[in-house]
Design an enzyme around this catalytic site. Structure first.
Site, PDB file in Angstrom:
ATOM      1  N   LEU A  47      -4.509   3.047   3.602  1.00 53.83           N
ATOM      2  CA  LEU A  47      -3.809   3.208   2.324  1.00 53.83           C
ATOM      3  C   LEU A  47      -2.364   2.738   2.460  1.00 53.83           C
ATOM      4  O   LEU A  47      -1.859   2.571   3.567  1.00 53.83           O
ATOM      5  CB  LEU A  47      -3.864   4.674   1.901  1.00 53.83           C
ATOM      6  CG  LEU A  47      -5.289   5.248   1.775  1.00 53.83           C
ATOM      7  CD1 LEU A  47      -5.238   6.745   1.517  1.00 53.83           C
ATOM      8  CD2 LEU A  47      -6.064   4.545   0.682  1.00 53.83           C
ATOM      9  N   PRO A  48      -1.665   2.530   1.318  1.00 51.61           N
ATOM     10  CA  PRO A  48      -0.316   1.963   1.393  1.00 51.61           C
ATOM     11  C   PRO A  48       0.707   2.829   2.144  1.00 51.61           C
ATOM     12  O   PRO A  48       1.354   2.345   3.076  1.00 51.61           O
ATOM     13  CB  PRO A  48       0.085   1.794  -0.079  1.00 51.61           C
ATOM     14  CG  PRO A  48      -1.206   1.723  -0.825  1.00 51.61           C
ATOM     15  CD  PRO A  48      -2.169   2.588  -0.074  1.00 51.61           C
TER      16      PRO A  48
ATOM     17  N   THR B 157       0.114   2.698   7.739  1.00 52.94           N
ATOM     18  CA  THR B 157       1.423   2.909   8.373  1.00 52.94           C
ATOM     19  C   THR B 157       2.190   3.912   7.520  1.00 52.94           C
ATOM     20  O   THR B 157       2.559   3.598   6.382  1.00 52.94           O
ATOM     21  CB  THR B 157       2.225   1.598   8.452  1.00 52.94           C
ATOM     22  OG1 THR B 157       1.455   0.623   9.151  1.00 52.94           O
ATOM     23  CG2 THR B 157       3.547   1.819   9.188  1.00 52.94           C
TER      24      THR B 157
ATOM     25  N   LYS C 136       4.432   2.007  15.848  1.00 47.09           N
ATOM     26  CA  LYS C 136       4.249   1.007  14.788  1.00 47.09           C
ATOM     27  C   LYS C 136       5.563   0.690  14.070  1.00 47.09           C
ATOM     28  O   LYS C 136       5.860  -0.475  13.799  1.00 47.09           O
ATOM     29  CB  LYS C 136       3.198   1.524  13.790  1.00 47.09           C
ATOM     30  CG  LYS C 136       3.017   0.680  12.536  1.00 47.09           C
ATOM     31  CD  LYS C 136       2.477  -0.710  12.822  1.00 47.09           C
ATOM     32  CE  LYS C 136       2.344  -1.521  11.539  1.00 47.09           C
ATOM     33  NZ  LYS C 136       2.063  -2.942  11.819  1.00 47.09           N
TER      34      LYS C 136
ATOM     35  N   LYS D 282       8.956  -0.506   2.970  1.00 45.03           N
ATOM     36  CA  LYS D 282       8.552   0.874   3.313  1.00 45.03           C
ATOM     37  C   LYS D 282       8.722   1.113   4.816  1.00 45.03           C
ATOM     38  O   LYS D 282       9.308   2.112   5.240  1.00 45.03           O
ATOM     39  CB  LYS D 282       7.085   1.103   2.916  1.00 45.03           C
ATOM     40  CG  LYS D 282       6.447   2.328   3.554  1.00 45.03           C
ATOM     41  CD  LYS D 282       4.922   2.286   3.447  1.00 45.03           C
ATOM     42  CE  LYS D 282       4.310   1.073   4.100  1.00 45.03           C
ATOM     43  NZ  LYS D 282       3.356   1.231   5.127  1.00 45.03           N
TER      44      LYS D 282
HETATM   45  P1  NAD Z   1      -2.954  -3.253   0.147  1.00 44.46           P
HETATM   46  O1  NAD Z   1      -1.965  -2.866  -0.887  1.00 44.46           O
HETATM   47  O2  NAD Z   1      -3.532  -4.622   0.145  1.00 44.46           O
HETATM   48  O3  NAD Z   1      -4.214  -2.227   0.082  1.00 44.46           O
HETATM   49  C1  NAD Z   1      -4.096  -0.850  -0.105  1.00 44.46           C
HETATM   50  C2  NAD Z   1      -5.325  -0.395  -0.911  1.00 44.46           C
HETATM   51  O4  NAD Z   1      -5.348   1.040  -1.006  1.00 44.46           O
HETATM   52  C3  NAD Z   1      -5.323  -0.917  -2.351  1.00 44.46           C
HETATM   53  O5  NAD Z   1      -6.509  -1.661  -2.576  1.00 44.46           O
HETATM   54  C4  NAD Z   1      -5.270   0.351  -3.197  1.00 44.46           C
HETATM   55  O6  NAD Z   1      -5.997   0.251  -4.406  1.00 44.46           O
HETATM   56  C5  NAD Z   1      -5.897   1.377  -2.275  1.00 44.46           C
HETATM   57  N1  NAD Z   1      -5.587   2.768  -2.571  1.00 44.46           N
HETATM   58  C6  NAD Z   1      -4.382   3.346  -2.792  1.00 44.46           C
HETATM   59  N2  NAD Z   1      -4.524   4.660  -2.980  1.00 44.46           N
HETATM   60  C7  NAD Z   1      -5.836   4.932  -2.890  1.00 44.46           C
HETATM   61  C8  NAD Z   1      -6.622   6.130  -3.002  1.00 44.46           C
HETATM   62  N3  NAD Z   1      -6.071   7.315  -3.234  1.00 44.46           N
HETATM   63  N4  NAD Z   1      -7.958   6.024  -2.849  1.00 44.46           N
HETATM   64  C9  NAD Z   1      -8.538   4.837  -2.616  1.00 44.46           C
HETATM   65  N5  NAD Z   1      -7.858   3.674  -2.486  1.00 44.46           N
HETATM   66  C10 NAD Z   1      -6.538   3.730  -2.640  1.00 44.46           C
HETATM   67  O7  NAD Z   1      -2.290  -2.902   1.537  1.00 44.46           O
HETATM   68  P2  NAD Z   1      -2.659  -3.492   2.991  1.00 44.46           P
HETATM   69  O8  NAD Z   1      -1.898  -4.739   3.206  1.00 44.46           O
HETATM   70  O9  NAD Z   1      -4.140  -3.457   3.169  1.00 44.46           O
HETATM   71  O10 NAD Z   1      -1.972  -2.370   3.915  1.00 44.46           O
HETATM   72  C11 NAD Z   1      -2.524  -1.060   4.087  1.00 44.46           C
HETATM   73  C12 NAD Z   1      -1.695  -0.323   5.138  1.00 44.46           C
HETATM   74  O11 NAD Z   1      -1.719  -1.060   6.353  1.00 44.46           O
HETATM   75  C13 NAD Z   1      -0.218  -0.148   4.769  1.00 44.46           C
HETATM   76  O12 NAD Z   1       0.240   1.082   5.250  1.00 44.46           O
HETATM   77  C14 NAD Z   1       0.457  -1.306   5.502  1.00 44.46           C
HETATM   78  O13 NAD Z   1       1.818  -1.027   5.789  1.00 44.46           O
HETATM   79  C15 NAD Z   1      -0.386  -1.387   6.749  1.00 44.46           C
HETATM   80  N6  NAD Z   1      -0.446  -2.714   7.420  1.00 44.46           N
HETATM   81  C16 NAD Z   1      -0.582  -3.872   6.710  1.00 44.46           C
HETATM   82  C17 NAD Z   1      -0.657  -5.098   7.373  1.00 44.46           C
HETATM   83  C18 NAD Z   1      -0.798  -6.413   6.646  1.00 44.46           C
HETATM   84  O14 NAD Z   1      -0.613  -7.467   7.291  1.00 44.46           O
HETATM   85  N7  NAD Z   1      -1.123  -6.442   5.355  1.00 44.46           N
HETATM   86  C19 NAD Z   1      -0.602  -5.130   8.773  1.00 44.46           C
HETATM   87  C20 NAD Z   1      -0.509  -3.937   9.472  1.00 44.46           C
HETATM   88  C21 NAD Z   1      -0.434  -2.740   8.781  1.00 44.46           C
END
Ligand code: NAD
Length: 301
Positions: free
Chosen positions: A66-67, A100, A175, A250
């Site tokens: 999740l975000p 994260t 992280k 964030k």
């Molecule tokens: P993203 O915004 O693409 O995806 C997050 C998903 O969570 C969305 O589809 C959203 O609809 C869903 N969501 C939110 N609340 C929800 C709930 N209560 N129930 C169900 N679904 C819900 O984000 P991302 O890029 O996939 O990143 C996710 C996490 O991983 C974040 O914490 C980010 O910091 C971390 N991260 C991202 C990357 C990257 O390269 N994108 C790399 C490492 C870590």
């Protein structure tokens, strides 16, 4: 052996991670609040649950991606008087949170989980969407050794490097140290390329020179911020997908909050946070974080 797994959060990272567990033969029940995210995974043959509560029915393991902190806390512990998901998770199940978030939130949810007989570890990742698709992510785990060993067979289906950072929350601390460095080096890499281009250098040639020189880093290897240098990088796809500016913002907020708490000096982390904040306010929050180069480039006439 096949496990029943609930996977919640099917965004840029969670989608491909859930797909890798499905491809490994596990019985995955996936859920996201966004219908397009669910549809994308359904098209790949992954079963979609009607709700998070439905997804965790009978699940031996639950993975969340999740975000931010508030999403993880509200999901597991509840919000607005609504009970959280923990109440619906079977005793003895394992929760792997790969989002994260603040270490303190991981610790708070882990404590509530423990009180219900549920194991909870923080296992944030690095490696980007490319790593998520290829199943080569790096996991930074916070939890007991026994909990990590329980999670390992699943983590191995999604990642190539698994590190035990320490007790619950320690994965998150590792992280945010990493992402503070990444945020700084993406700004620095962007400045250097913009400077070279302003002098008439070819961004591809300059990037290759720096990649093989003492300025070499992950952005120059795999994630060049200048369009057209790396065919598969977000920069070459209009900065779509990838790792959002607001997610980087964030993480830089988390590292600065942490630095304040322990009285650490992180001046470049603070500056990077300010730069990404300005970039987000200028309307680029939803673009990949490498779009920060736009702030540092001469506008095309
Ligand atoms: P993203 O915004 O693409 O995806 C997050 C998903 O969570 C969305 O589809 C959203 O609809 C869903 N969501 C939110 N609340 C929800 C709930 N209560 N129930 C169900 N679904 C819900 O984000 P991302 O890029 O996939 O990143 C996710 C996490 O991983 C974040 O914490 C980010 O910091 C971390 N991260 C991202 C990357 C990257 O390269 N994108 C790399 C490492 C870590």
């Amino acid at each position: 052996n096949t496990m029943k797994i609930a996977f919640i959060g099917l965004g840029n990272m969670g989608g491909p991670m859930a797909l890798n567990l499905h491809k490994a033969g596990h019985e995955v029940q996936a859920f996201d609040l966004s219908k397009p995210a669910c549809d994308k995974l359904a098209a790949d043959g992954v079963a979609i649950a009607a709700s998070a509560t439905a997804a965790v029915q009978g699940a031996e393991a639950i993975v969340t991606m999740l975000p931010a902190s508030q999403h993880v806390e509200a999901l597991f512990l509840g919000s607005n008087g609504q009970p959280g998901l923990l109440a619906h998770i079977a005793k003895g199940a394992l929760v792997i949170d790969s989002s994260t978030i603040a270490a303190a939130t991981s610790q708070k949810v882990a404590q509530a989980a423990q009180a219900q007989g549920v194991d909870f570890i923080d296992a944030p990742v690095s490696g980007g969407t490319g790593g998520a698709i290829a199943g080569t992510l790096t996991f930074m785990v916070g939890g007991s050794t026994a909990q990590l060993e329980r999670a390992r067979p699943l983590l191995e289906k999604m990642g190539a490097n698994i590190f035990h950072a320490g007790a619950v929350g320690a994965g998150q601390t590792a992280k945010i140290c990493n992402n503070m460095l990444l945020g700084i080096l993406m700004v620095g890499t962007s400045e250097a390329i913009a400077l070279g281009v302003a002098n008439g250098l070819d961004p591809k040639v300059l990037s290759e020179i720096m990649r093989r020189s003492s300025g070499g880093n992950w952005a120059l290897e795999k994630y060049n911020p200048y369009p057209g240098v790396h065919e598969n990088a977000p920069a070459s796809k209009g900065y779509a997908g990838g790792f959002g500016t607001d997610l980087m913002l964030k993480d830089l907020g988390l590292s600065q909050e942490n630095a304040t708490a322990v009285k650490a000096s992180t001046p470049l982390g603070g500056m990077a946070r300010a730069i990404y904040a300005a970039h987000s306010i200028a309307g680029h929050g939803g673009e990949d974080f490498s779009s920060v180069i736009k702030m540092l480039q001469k506008k095309q006439a």
